[in-house]
Design an enzyme around this catalytic site. Structure first.
Site, PDB file in Angstrom:
ATOM      1  N   LEU A  43      92.933 105.726  42.332  1.00 17.80           N
ATOM      2  CA  LEU A  43      91.488 105.622  42.466  1.00 17.80           C
ATOM      3  C   LEU A  43      90.875 106.612  41.483  1.00 17.80           C
ATOM      4  CD1 LEU A  43      90.975 105.602  46.363  1.00 17.80           C
ATOM      5  CD2 LEU A  43      90.857 103.639  44.812  1.00 17.80           C
ATOM      6  N   ASP A  44      89.711 106.280  40.945  1.00 20.71           N
ATOM      7  CA  ASP A  44      89.015 107.216  40.070  1.00 20.71           C
ATOM      8  C   ASP A  44      88.730 108.513  40.824  1.00 20.71           C
ATOM      9  OD1 ASP A  44      88.941 105.280  38.103  1.00 20.71           O
ATOM     10  OD2 ASP A  44      86.913 104.622  38.602  1.00 20.71           O
ATOM     11  N   LYS A  45      88.596 109.590  40.100  1.00 17.95           N
ATOM     12  CA  LYS A  45      88.308 110.890  40.705  1.00 17.95           C
ATOM     13  C   LYS A  45      87.146 110.805  41.690  1.00 17.95           C
ATOM     14  CE  LYS A  45      86.491 115.476  39.536  1.00 17.95           C
ATOM     15  NZ  LYS A  45      86.020 116.365  38.454  1.00 17.95           N
TER      16      LYS A  45
END
Length: 309
Positions: A138-140
Site C-alpha cells: 500500500l502507498d505510504k
C-alpha cells in the site's frame, strides 16, 4: 555474498532513466541507484550503461549488490494492528504514514521492521532481506488491510492470487464532486505519465489494461464517499482513474487539487476489505479494517460543508 535482483521492463516503462527506474523498483534513493550504475553493478541486456541511460521495452535489467551494500533491516517494537495471524500468514491494518519496507534514507519505522519484531524474524525470504514477507504493498499514505507471508509456501500462494486478481481488495475513498451514477466502471489503460515519470496516467499508447469498479456509499454535496473494487492492480490505479473522470481523491498530493484542507495527511484512501483463499489450508477468508479516525474526520468535514451550503 551477493544479492541479485533481475527485472524485465514493461512496454509503458520504455524511456525511463535507469536510475529513476531502479529507485522506484528497489525502494532505494536515486543517488544510490546512480552509484550502482557507475560502479558497474547494473547491466541491461548484459551490457553496462550510464546513469542517464533510458531503458527500452522488455529489457532485462540485472543488479548485483554486495550484502554490505544492502540495508540491514532491524526488528523494531513498533505499534502494529494485527487483524489475523497463524503460522503461515499475518494480516495487518497498516497505519497511514507508515512505509511498507525500508529504503535508502528511510531504514527504520517501516511495516517490515514492525513485522520482523512481532513475528520474531519468521517471514518469507522470497523478496530478500529488505522486503521479507511482503506480497503486495500500500502507498505510504494509504491505510488499511494487507497481508504478509510468514513462509515461502504461503508467499507463493498469495503472490499467485494477487497476480491473477483472485484476491479481492476493496477500498474506500472520499472524492471531489457529486458523482451522478450510483455505480460505474472506469476502464482506461494506465502507464507512466508522458512528462512526469514519477506519476502514472491514463495513456492509450503504452498503458496496460486497468479496470476499476466503483459504487456510491454516500453523497456530501461537493464530495462523494465511494467504494472501489479492482479488476487489475496498477500503480496508483484508484487515484489515477478517479482523477481521470474528474473526481480526484480528496487531499491527493499527486493527482488531486493543491488547496485541499482536510484533516488527513495524504490521500483520503483506505483499504477496507481483503478477500482471499488461505494459501496453505484453502480456507476462504474475509478481513476488514475499519475506517481510521482521520478518514472519519474527512467524512465529517464533508458532511459539515454540505450542511452549510
Amino acid at each position: 555474498m551477493m544479492d541479485k535482483h533481475v527485472f524485465k521492463s514493461e512496454p509503458e516503462e520504455a524511456g525511463i532513466r535507469i536510475d529513476i527506474y531502479l529507485a522506484a523498483k528497489m525502494g532505494i534513493s536515486r543517488s544510490f541507484a546512480q552509484q550502482l550504475v557507475k560502479t558497474g553493478e547494473v547491466v541491461i541486456n548484459d551490457k553496462s550503461v550510464k546513469p542517464n541511460h533510458k531503458i527500452g521495452s522488455q529489457d532485462i535489467i540485472a543488479v548485483q549488490l554486495e550484502v554490505q551494500d544492502v540495508l540491514t533491516v532491524e526488528a523494531e517494537a513498533l505499534p502494529l494492528d494485527v487483524v489475523y495471524e497463524d503460522k503461515d500468514i499475518i494480516v495487518v491494518n497498516k497505519a497511514r504514514g507508515m512505509v511498507v519496507h525500508p529504503a535508502a534514507g528511510n531504514p527504520n519505522g517501516t511495516l517490515v521492521n514492525a513485522l520482523l519484531y512481532h513475528c520474531r524474524g519468521e517471514l518469507s525470504g522470497i523478496n530478500g532481506i529488505i522486503r521479507p514477507g511482503i506480497v503486495h504493498r500500500l502507498d505510504k499514505d494509504t491505510s488499511g488491510v494487507m497481508v504478509a507471508a510468514k513462509t515461502d509456501e504461503a508467499h507463493r500462494g498469495l503472490a499467485a492470487q494477487i497476480k491473477s486478481h483472485t484476491a479481492c481488495r476493496t477500498y474506500w475513498a472520499l472524492v471531489h464532486g457529486n458523482i451522478s451514477e450510483e455505480r460505474g466502471t472506469v476502464e482506461a489503460p494506465i502507464g507512466r505519465h508522458p512528462k512526469d515519470r514519477i506519476k502514472m496516467a491514463v495513456t492509450f499508447k503504452h498503458g496496460r489494461e486497468a479496470v476499476t469498479h466503483f459504487s456510491v456509499l454516500k453523497r456530501y454535496g461537493e464530495y462523494t464517499w465511494i467504494e472501489c473494487k479492482l479488476e487489475t492492480g496498477r500503480t496508483h490505479q484508484i487515484r489515477v482513474h478517479m482523477a481521470y473522470i474528474g473526481h480526484p481523491v480528496v487531499n491527493d498530493p499527486l493527482y488531486g487539487y493543491k488547496k485541499d484542507r482536510f484533516p488527513i495527511s495524504g490521500q483520503a484512501l483506505h483499504s477496507h476489505c481483503l478477500d482471499l483463499v488461505h494459501p496453505v489450508t484453502g480456507t476462504v477468508m474475509h478481513f476488514e479494517a475499519p475506517a481510521p479516525t482521520d478518514f472519519k474526520a474527512c467524512l465529517q468535514q464533508a458532511a459539515a460543508q454540505s450542511n452549510n451550503e
